[in-house]
Design a protein around this motif. Structure first.
Motif, PDB file in Angstrom:
ATOM      1  N   PRO A   1      60.543  29.922  70.757  1.00  0.00           N
ATOM      2  CA  PRO A   1      60.336  31.206  70.073  1.00  0.00           C
ATOM      3  C   PRO A   1      60.644  31.144  68.576  1.00  0.00           C
ATOM      4  O   PRO A   1      59.892  31.686  67.754  1.00  0.00           O
ATOM      5  N   ALA A   2      61.724  30.487  68.218  1.00  0.00           N
ATOM      6  CA  ALA A   2      62.069  30.357  66.805  1.00  0.00           C
ATOM      7  C   ALA A   2      61.066  29.469  66.077  1.00  0.00           C
ATOM      8  O   ALA A   2      60.762  29.683  64.898  1.00  0.00           O
ATOM      9  N   ASP A   3      60.516  28.470  66.779  1.00  0.00           N
ATOM     10  CA  ASP A   3      59.527  27.567  66.187  1.00  0.00           C
ATOM     11  C   ASP A   3      58.238  28.324  65.852  1.00  0.00           C
ATOM     12  O   ASP A   3      57.657  28.155  64.771  1.00  0.00           O
ATOM     13  N   VAL A   4      57.769  29.169  66.778  1.00  0.00           N
ATOM     14  CA  VAL A   4      56.569  29.968  66.535  1.00  0.00           C
ATOM     15  C   VAL A   4      56.794  30.898  65.342  1.00  0.00           C
ATOM     16  O   VAL A   4      55.943  31.019  64.456  1.00  0.00           O
ATOM     17  N   ALA A   5      57.944  31.566  65.318  1.00  0.00           N
ATOM     18  CA  ALA A   5      58.257  32.482  64.227  1.00  0.00           C
ATOM     19  C   ALA A   5      58.321  31.748  62.891  1.00  0.00           C
ATOM     20  O   ALA A   5      57.815  32.232  61.873  1.00  0.00           O
ATOM     21  N   MET A   6      58.901  30.551  62.887  1.00  0.00           N
ATOM     22  CA  MET A   6      59.026  29.781  61.652  1.00  0.00           C
ATOM     23  C   MET A   6      57.657  29.383  61.104  1.00  0.00           C
ATOM     24  O   MET A   6      57.390  29.535  59.900  1.00  0.00           O
ATOM     25  N   VAL A   7      56.774  28.889  61.978  1.00  0.00           N
ATOM     26  CA  VAL A   7      55.435  28.488  61.540  1.00  0.00           C
ATOM     27  C   VAL A   7      54.690  29.673  60.947  1.00  0.00           C
ATOM     28  O   VAL A   7      54.063  29.573  59.884  1.00  0.00           O
ATOM     29  N   ARG A   8      54.754  30.829  61.608  1.00  0.00           N
ATOM     30  CA  ARG A   8      54.045  32.014  61.123  1.00  0.00           C
ATOM     31  C   ARG A   8      54.603  32.507  59.791  1.00  0.00           C
ATOM     32  O   ARG A   8      53.842  32.908  58.905  1.00  0.00           O
ATOM     33  N   MET A   9      55.911  32.506  59.658  1.00  0.00           N
ATOM     34  CA  MET A   9      56.524  32.964  58.406  1.00  0.00           C
ATOM     35  C   MET A   9      56.198  32.019  57.259  1.00  0.00           C
ATOM     36  O   MET A   9      55.966  32.444  56.127  1.00  0.00           O
TER      37      MET A   9
END
Length: 315
Positions: free
Chosen positions: A141-149
């Motif tokens: 979940p944090a990985d997806v959020a990081m890529v999008r940000m």
């Protein structure tokens, strides 16, 4: 070993992740280069008359290097943009790297020969793969959020997600796309984590042991830097293709009633290679090495120092 290995690995990973975050952001932007240039085809009925108004595929924009991408980000979005998504990096390292580093130490301790105090390279690779897979599942979940940000700044203003923080990003994804969106691209994340962890940790341990056994250097800063730099390079070569596909799958925009750009990892890989060539899988390799090498150096140098601090404590 208990929680000690997890705490040591977590602290070192957070320090390394934050200090190399701008390079990771540039890597993500480079991996997404060329993705938005669709290939148009001029489909006509078989009996249609020949006309002179043919539709040609647009010429893709020229690829920009690491310095060009970095300077463009600063020029168009400001210096602070280089740290877009840093809160997600902190959360990702807290979940993913803390888990993989702690588990690797536990597995390594269990699998090390008690008499010779050694562990075969194949066992180190296996331990890294297991630890990386579990860590990636926890931290996705944090990985997806990081890529999008990190990728948000390259989008047109009307299409930007404008996440305020990693928690806001996760909350918006759950509301708009469902809980399962937090594990989008998880198979790729797990595969990449298995490659990175097994190659990175196994390489570091093996190179460090070789240097000490041959008496090339003493067990100090020089040995740690040399071993970690080699480990970072090996991890970059092994993981870059999977990392490119992972970045694109995680960053794709999914809307109700509209077919997503990619059906999955294999579809993304095939479309990427077809549209941009095989070497597109190594897009962002220079910033990957530029980020992975210093990240690995900072990670292991910090880890060795944290181990010295925690040497007299058991928890």
């Amino acid at each position: 070993m208990g929680l000690k290995g997890f705490a040591e690995g977590g602290i070192a990973s957070i320090v390394a992740g934050c200090s190399t975050h701008p390079l990771d952001l540039i890597k993500v932007r480079m991996q997404l280069q060329g993705e938005s240039a669709p290939i148009q085809t001029n489909l006509r009925p078989a009996l249609a008359f020949q006309t002179s108004t043919a539709v040609h595929a647009p010429t893709p924009p020229p690829r920009v290097g690491i310095i060009g991408v970095g300077s463009r980000i600063v020029r168009q979005e400001g210096m602070r943009a280089l740290f877009s998504g840093v809160s997600a990096t902190v959360l990702r390292q807290t979940l993913y790297s803390t888990t993989r580093m702690g588990l690797y130490d536990i597995i390594k301790e269990k699998w090390t020969d008690p008499e010779t105090k050694t562990m075969p390279l194949t066992s180190k690779i296996g331990a890294g793969a297991i630890a990386g897979a579990i860590g990636a599942a926890v931290g996705n979940p944090a990985d997806v959020a990081m890529v999008r940000m990190q990728a948000d700044g390259r989008l047109p203003l009307v299409d930007r997600r404008n996440y305020k923080s990693v928690l806001d990003a996760i909350a918006q994804m759950i509301r708009g796309e469902g809980v399962t969106s937090l594990w989008r691209g998880s198979s790729l994340t797990i595969n990449r984590a298995m490659l990175v962890t097994s190659s990175q940790l196994a390489s570091y341990d093996s190179v460090k042991e070789t240097i000490l056994e041959k008496g090339l250097l003493k067990d100090g800063l020089g040995t740690h830097v040399l071993a970690s730099f080699a480990a970072g390079f090996v991890a970059s070569v092994a993981s870059n293709p999977v990392d490119v596909i992972k970045t694109r799958v995680m960053n794709m925009k999914v809307e109700a009633g509209i077919a997503p750009p990619y059906k999955g990892a294999i579809d993304c890989a095939l479309k990427t290679v077809k549209a941009e060539g095989v070497m597109a899988l190594y897009k962002g390799f220079v910033p990957t090495v530029s980020r992975q090498a210093p990240f690995t150096v900072v990670l292991f140098v910090t880890l060795e120092q944290v181990r010295k601090l925690f040497k007299d404590y058991d928890f």
